[in-house]
Design a protein around this motif. Structure first.
Motif, PDB file in Angstrom:
ATOM      1  N   ARG A  84       3.979  -0.289  -7.930  1.00  0.00           N
ATOM      2  CA  ARG A  84       4.810  -0.511  -9.113  1.00  0.00           C
ATOM      3  C   ARG A  84       4.796   0.704 -10.033  1.00  0.00           C
ATOM      4  N   ARG A  85       3.661   1.304 -10.198  1.00  0.00           N
ATOM      5  CA  ARG A  85       3.549   2.456 -11.118  1.00  0.00           C
ATOM      6  C   ARG A  85       4.339   3.683 -10.634  1.00  0.00           C
ATOM      7  N   ASP A  86       4.789   3.656  -9.359  1.00  0.00           N
ATOM      8  CA  ASP A  86       5.545   4.784  -8.819  1.00  0.00           C
ATOM      9  C   ASP A  86       7.054   4.524  -8.754  1.00  0.00           C
ATOM     10  N   MET A  87       7.504   3.379  -9.288  1.00  0.00           N
ATOM     11  CA  MET A  87       8.932   3.049  -9.202  1.00  0.00           C
ATOM     12  C   MET A  87       9.814   4.120  -9.829  1.00  0.00           C
ATOM     13  N   HIS A  88       9.337   4.773 -10.877  1.00  0.00           N
ATOM     14  CA  HIS A  88      10.153   5.768 -11.577  1.00  0.00           C
ATOM     15  C   HIS A  88      10.411   7.022 -10.742  1.00  0.00           C
ATOM     16  N   THR A  89       9.694   7.163  -9.605  1.00  0.00           N
ATOM     17  CA  THR A  89       9.937   8.297  -8.717  1.00  0.00           C
ATOM     18  C   THR A  89      10.358   7.857  -7.317  1.00  0.00           C
ATOM     19  N   ASP A  90      10.631   6.581  -7.129  1.00  0.00           N
ATOM     20  CA  ASP A  90      11.026   6.060  -5.822  1.00  0.00           C
ATOM     21  C   ASP A  90      12.298   6.785  -5.353  1.00  0.00           C
ATOM     22  N   PRO A  91      12.232   7.498  -4.224  1.00  0.00           N
ATOM     23  CA  PRO A  91      13.414   8.257  -3.778  1.00  0.00           C
ATOM     24  C   PRO A  91      14.615   7.372  -3.450  1.00  0.00           C
ATOM     25  N   ASP A  92      14.375   6.113  -3.068  1.00  0.00           N
ATOM     26  CA  ASP A  92      15.488   5.204  -2.762  1.00  0.00           C
ATOM     27  C   ASP A  92      16.298   4.847  -4.000  1.00  0.00           C
ATOM     28  N   LEU A  93      15.720   5.027  -5.183  1.00  0.00           N
ATOM     29  CA  LEU A  93      16.396   4.678  -6.437  1.00  0.00           C
ATOM     30  C   LEU A  93      16.908   5.904  -7.196  1.00  0.00           C
ATOM     31  N   ALA A  94      16.720   7.087  -6.634  1.00  0.00           N
ATOM     32  CA  ALA A  94      17.055   8.330  -7.349  1.00  0.00           C
ATOM     33  C   ALA A  94      18.518   8.387  -7.764  1.00  0.00           C
ATOM     34  N   GLU A 111       0.820  -1.222   0.000  1.00  0.00           N
ATOM     35  CA  GLU A 111       0.000   0.000   0.000  1.00  0.00           C
ATOM     36  C   GLU A 111       0.849   1.265   0.000  1.00  0.00           C
ATOM     37  N   ASN A 112       2.125   1.142   0.412  1.00  0.00           N
ATOM     38  CA  ASN A 112       3.019   2.304   0.419  1.00  0.00           C
ATOM     39  C   ASN A 112       3.925   2.393  -0.810  1.00  0.00           C
TER      40      ASN A 112
END
Length: 195
Positions: A58-68, A54-55
């Motif tokens: 998948r659709r938000d992976m491109h903005t995941d701050p851990d992967l920036a 819920e947090n």
């Protein structure tokens, strides 16, 4: 040219690590390469496990701050070099986990509603340097070239990277594997490559 090397092997005494050193050595002698960055996925402690809940969607992976930081590395690079062994006919799970998370919709490609997406990493080039225990023709004759098809067509072409070169070395656990010649081939390639 700015070059990012993504190294995926847990042992720094491995042949893969020796290939990494030859990439770096050749690149330092190449005036076309201005800067080199190395991402050692194991040393970095990269977590290859996908987590969706819920947090984390998948659709938000491109903005995941851990992967920036990793997205920034890919955007910075003109040439991306992957150095890894082939295990069970494909790259290690660590590298596949990196690919699953980084080559995400909204960053590496954009859905267009058609058969194929728009690749967002156009203009970059890739070199894959891999080694395996089996003979060099094993992936071609027995596995129908699955490794190269996976990397070239299912991944790189999909995200817009058309220039892909492979060094796929077989029989690397054999004393007749000609390690020195293959290491020298990598050194010479990176000493002279200009695009």
């Amino acid at each position: 040219m700015k070059m990012l090397i993504i190294y995926t092997h847990p042992n720094h005494r491995s042949l893969s690590y020796a290939f990494l050193q030859e990439v770096i050595r050749g690149s330092k002698e190449n005036t076309s390469i201005q800067e080199v960055k190395v991402l050692d996925l194991y040393e970095e402690g990269f977590d290859p496990v996908l987590v969706f809940n819920e947090n984390k969607r998948r659709r938000d992976m491109h903005t995941d701050p851990d992967l920036a930081v990793y997205r920034d590395q890919l955007m910075w690079a003109d040439k991306i070099v992957f150095v890894y062994p082939i295990w069970w006919g494909r790259p290690p799970a660590m590298l596949m986990g990196y690919i699953d998370q980084l080559f995400a919709s909204g960053f590496a490609y954009k859905d267009t509603g058609g058969l194929l997406p728009e690749g967002l990493l156009k203009g970059k080039s890739v070199v894959c340097i891999s080694s395996m225990k089996g003979p060099a023709l094993y992936p071609l004759l027995w596995l129908y070239n699955a490794h190269k098809t996976l990397m070239r067509k299912a991944l790189f072409h999909y995200v817009g990277i058309k220039k892909v070169k492979f060094f796929e070395f077989g029989s690397m656990e054999s004393p007749r594997g000609r390690h020195k010649q293959k290491l020298n081939r990598i050194y010479r390639y990176f000493k002279t490559v200009n695009g």
